[in-house]
Design a protein around this motif. Structure first.
Motif, PDB file in Angstrom:
ATOM      1  N   ASP A  58     -57.148  22.355  10.051  1.00 51.96           N
ATOM      2  CA  ASP A  58     -56.013  23.275  10.014  1.00 51.96           C
ATOM      3  C   ASP A  58     -54.733  22.509   9.702  1.00 51.96           C
ATOM      4  O   ASP A  58     -53.883  22.975   8.940  1.00 51.96           O
ATOM      5  CB  ASP A  58     -55.880  24.007  11.360  1.00 51.96           C
ATOM      6  CG  ASP A  58     -57.008  25.000  11.592  1.00 51.96           C
ATOM      7  OD1 ASP A  58     -57.629  25.436  10.610  1.00 51.96           O
ATOM      8  OD2 ASP A  58     -57.266  25.330  12.759  1.00 51.96           O
ATOM      9  N   ASP A  59     -54.591  21.316  10.312  1.00 51.07           N
ATOM     10  CA  ASP A  59     -53.425  20.471  10.051  1.00 51.07           C
ATOM     11  C   ASP A  59     -53.391  20.024   8.584  1.00 51.07           C
ATOM     12  O   ASP A  59     -52.337  20.019   7.944  1.00 51.07           O
ATOM     13  CB  ASP A  59     -53.433  19.235  10.959  1.00 51.07           C
ATOM     14  CG  ASP A  59     -53.206  19.574  12.417  1.00 51.07           C
ATOM     15  OD1 ASP A  59     -52.809  20.720  12.701  1.00 51.07           O
ATOM     16  OD2 ASP A  59     -53.436  18.703  13.278  1.00 51.07           O
ATOM     17  N   LEU A  60     -54.554  19.636   8.064  1.00 51.12           N
ATOM     18  CA  LEU A  60     -54.653  19.213   6.672  1.00 51.12           C
ATOM     19  C   LEU A  60     -54.215  20.338   5.742  1.00 51.12           C
ATOM     20  O   LEU A  60     -53.377  20.146   4.848  1.00 51.12           O
ATOM     21  CB  LEU A  60     -56.094  18.802   6.364  1.00 51.12           C
ATOM     22  CG  LEU A  60     -56.474  18.665   4.882  1.00 51.12           C
ATOM     23  CD1 LEU A  60     -55.673  17.554   4.218  1.00 51.12           C
ATOM     24  CD2 LEU A  60     -57.974  18.409   4.734  1.00 51.12           C
ATOM     25  N   LEU A  61     -54.754  21.511   5.957  1.00 44.97           N
ATOM     26  CA  LEU A  61     -54.455  22.646   5.088  1.00 44.97           C
ATOM     27  C   LEU A  61     -52.985  23.027   5.178  1.00 44.97           C
ATOM     28  O   LEU A  61     -52.323  23.252   4.154  1.00 44.97           O
ATOM     29  CB  LEU A  61     -55.340  23.831   5.472  1.00 44.97           C
ATOM     30  CG  LEU A  61     -55.293  25.060   4.561  1.00 44.97           C
ATOM     31  CD1 LEU A  61     -55.650  24.696   3.127  1.00 44.97           C
ATOM     32  CD2 LEU A  61     -56.233  26.136   5.092  1.00 44.97           C
ATOM     33  N   ALA A  62     -52.474  23.068   6.408  1.00 45.71           N
ATOM     34  CA  ALA A  62     -51.077  23.464   6.600  1.00 45.71           C
ATOM     35  C   ALA A  62     -50.125  22.484   5.923  1.00 45.71           C
ATOM     36  O   ALA A  62     -49.135  22.897   5.298  1.00 45.71           O
ATOM     37  CB  ALA A  62     -50.765  23.557   8.089  1.00 45.71           C
ATOM     38  N   LYS A  63     -50.414  21.196   6.031  1.00 48.96           N
ATOM     39  CA  LYS A  63     -49.513  20.198   5.439  1.00 48.96           C
ATOM     40  C   LYS A  63     -49.489  20.311   3.926  1.00 48.96           C
ATOM     41  O   LYS A  63     -48.428  20.251   3.295  1.00 48.96           O
ATOM     42  CB  LYS A  63     -49.935  18.791   5.855  1.00 48.96           C
ATOM     43  CG  LYS A  63     -48.917  17.723   5.453  1.00 48.96           C
ATOM     44  CD  LYS A  63     -49.044  16.486   6.307  1.00 48.96           C
ATOM     45  CE  LYS A  63     -47.870  15.549   6.099  1.00 48.96           C
ATOM     46  NZ  LYS A  63     -47.911  14.380   7.005  1.00 48.96           N
ATOM     47  N   LEU A  64     -50.660  20.490   3.315  1.00 46.24           N
ATOM     48  CA  LEU A  64     -50.691  20.610   1.870  1.00 46.24           C
ATOM     49  C   LEU A  64     -50.090  21.919   1.391  1.00 46.24           C
ATOM     50  O   LEU A  64     -49.411  21.955   0.357  1.00 46.24           O
ATOM     51  CB  LEU A  64     -52.124  20.454   1.357  1.00 46.24           C
ATOM     52  CG  LEU A  64     -52.473  19.028   0.903  1.00 46.24           C
ATOM     53  CD1 LEU A  64     -52.467  18.068   2.080  1.00 46.24           C
ATOM     54  CD2 LEU A  64     -53.829  19.001   0.206  1.00 46.24           C
ATOM     55  N   GLN A  65     -50.296  22.988   2.137  1.00 45.24           N
ATOM     56  CA  GLN A  65     -49.700  24.268   1.764  1.00 45.24           C
ATOM     57  C   GLN A  65     -48.186  24.208   1.813  1.00 45.24           C
ATOM     58  O   GLN A  65     -47.499  24.884   1.041  1.00 45.24           O
ATOM     59  CB  GLN A  65     -50.216  25.383   2.668  1.00 45.24           C
ATOM     60  CG  GLN A  65     -51.643  25.807   2.370  1.00 45.24           C
ATOM     61  CD  GLN A  65     -52.143  26.880   3.307  1.00 45.24           C
ATOM     62  OE1 GLN A  65     -51.897  26.846   4.522  1.00 45.24           O
ATOM     63  NE2 GLN A  65     -52.868  27.851   2.778  1.00 45.24           N
ATOM     64  N   ALA A  66     -47.667  23.361   2.725  1.00 46.37           N
ATOM     65  CA  ALA A  66     -46.220  23.212   2.850  1.00 46.37           C
ATOM     66  C   ALA A  66     -45.654  22.237   1.821  1.00 46.37           C
ATOM     67  O   ALA A  66     -44.441  22.007   1.766  1.00 46.37           O
ATOM     68  CB  ALA A  66     -45.869  22.741   4.263  1.00 46.37           C
ATOM     69  N   GLY A  67     -46.547  21.656   1.013  1.00 43.88           N
ATOM     70  CA  GLY A  67     -46.095  20.739  -0.034  1.00 43.88           C
ATOM     71  C   GLY A  67     -45.778  19.350   0.456  1.00 43.88           C
ATOM     72  O   GLY A  67     -45.109  18.580  -0.226  1.00 43.88           O
ATOM     73  N   GLY A  68     -46.276  19.004   1.652  1.00 43.02           N
ATOM     74  CA  GLY A  68     -45.947  17.702   2.226  1.00 43.02           C
ATOM     75  C   GLY A  68     -46.992  16.645   1.958  1.00 43.02           C
ATOM     76  O   GLY A  68     -48.117  16.926   1.574  1.00 43.02           O
ATOM     77  N   GLY A  69     -46.611  15.402   2.148  1.00 42.06           N
ATOM     78  CA  GLY A  69     -47.563  14.304   2.158  1.00 42.06           C
ATOM     79  C   GLY A  69     -47.523  13.369   0.988  1.00 42.06           C
ATOM     80  O   GLY A  69     -47.432  12.169   1.150  1.00 42.06           O
ATOM     81  N   GLY A  70     -47.592  13.883  -0.230  1.00 43.74           N
ATOM     82  CA  GLY A  70     -47.677  13.014  -1.394  1.00 43.74           C
ATOM     83  C   GLY A  70     -48.986  12.245  -1.433  1.00 43.74           C
ATOM     84  O   GLY A  70     -49.033  11.090  -1.869  1.00 43.74           O
TER      85      GLY A  70
END
Length: 352
Positions: free
Chosen positions: A66-78
């Motif tokens: 859930d954390d993985l999906l949420a972070k990518l959906q928010a456009g974060g991480g690079g």
């Protein structure tokens, strides 16, 4: 799925075989950012990849998909390479979150065992390659349970014996918990029936006071330290517990045991797509895949990797599933939006 003592075992061999696997000279120096479960990737391979390519590799970890999906959906991480399970992978492909990297055209793709050359949601393997695969059952310490033995049933988890109440640990993973409860109740894990979803919720709410904690991180150390006598756990984690506590038992519950595959994929906004593609191709080499298995305690999907595996990995039934348990394994199933909505509502109510 946090599945996951470092041991460098095949570095010399890996170094020797590296050049051939790329059909050319070493890659130019670059950067690569990985996003994975904690303790689920060998530091030895990070070091080897940096040494052979000049590519600087960094790795961050997440606590749940859930954390993985949420972070990518928010456009974060690079991030350049991520490691989603089948369900999350399907969502990401559907939502256009991944780069079509042409995985199936990579040089080492033919090293994959046939069953893993496709997966629900990415049937042609254009977006993903398999990383590790395994099962979700539970582990217990015979010295800490009544009669030194438990039944091979989810009943021991969802309706624990009096001596274990308040002492068991569950994974903090919606799909794993939901699926296991569904198996125990004899309900289709992709049910669209609100009444059946209510049965699952009732079971989980009744169990909740008996649960010491929900956590997918630290499951190995928790069992080794004896903080809990029983833990819902992934099989690779159970294998690593057995390295320190040989008597622990990993159970394939008779009602059904989830069989899962974690994958490697590239976010569509990866800043280093070429490096990401080269890395995934490298990970499909037999000796490299074996090094990952030796560290994580999980099986890989690469032909020829068996000769590089540690003997204790081959001998552990938690990893090398006995044939007699084959009919207990339940593969990933793509559920309808209606079914997923019921599952998410049950999880929200359970964790509120």
């Amino acid at each position: 799925m946090s599945k996951k003592y470092v041991k460098v075992s095949h570095l010399a061999l890996s170094v020797g075989l590296f050049t051939a696997s790329f059909s050319g000279s070493a890659l130019a120096a670059g950067e690569l950012h990985l996003y994975n479960w904690s303790n689920y990737f060998p530091p030895s391979l990070l070091e080897l990849y940096e040494k052979e390519t000049g590519t600087k590799v960094t790795i961050d970890s997440y606590a749940s998909e859930d954390d993985l999906l949420a972070k990518l959906q928010a456009g974060g991480g690079g991030y350049d390479v991520i490691f989603p399970g089948a369900s999350t992978l399907g969502v990401m492909v559907e939502k256009g979150m991944l780069a079509n990297a042409g995985i199936n055209k990579m040089e080492n793709f033919n090293n994959l065992l046939a069953p893993f050359q496709t997966i629900a949601g990415d049937e042609n393997r254009e977006y993903s390659a398999p990383y590790m695969w395994g099962t979700t059952g539970f582990t217990y310490d015979p010295a800490s349970v009544p009669g030194n033995s438990l039944e091979e049933s989810w009943k021991e988890v969802f309706e624990p014996r009096a001596e274990l109440k308040g002492k068991i640990a569950m994974l903090n993973e919606m799909i794993d918990v939901w699926n296991s409860a569904a198996y125990y109740k004899g309900i289709d894990k992709c049910t669209e029936d609100p009444a059946e979803a209510q049965q699952i919720l009732d079971l989980l709410l009744a169990q909740k006071p008996d649960v010491k904690l929900y956590s997918s991180e630290g499951t190995i150390d928790r069992m080794i330290a004896g903080e809990v006598p029983l833990h819902m756990q992934w099989n690779g984690a159970a294998h690593r517990v057995k390295a320190k506590k040989p008597d622990v038992v990993y159970v394939y519950p008779k009602e059904g045991t989830s069989f899962w595959v974690d994958n490697m994929a590239i976010p569509k906004d990866s800043p280093n797509i070429d490096e990401a593609k080269a890395f995934i191709n490298w990970m499909m080499r037999p000796d490299i895949a074996a090094e990952a298995s030796n560290y994580t305690g999980y099986s890989n999907a690469v032909k020829g990797s068996g000769e590089f595996l540690k003997e204790e990995l081959k001998a552990d039934p938690a990893v090398n599933t006995p044939e007699s348990y084959g009919d207990r394994l339940r593969a990933y199933k793509a559920c309808s939006p209606k079914s997923k909505d019921l599952r998410e509502k049950v999880w929200t109510k359970l964790k509120s």
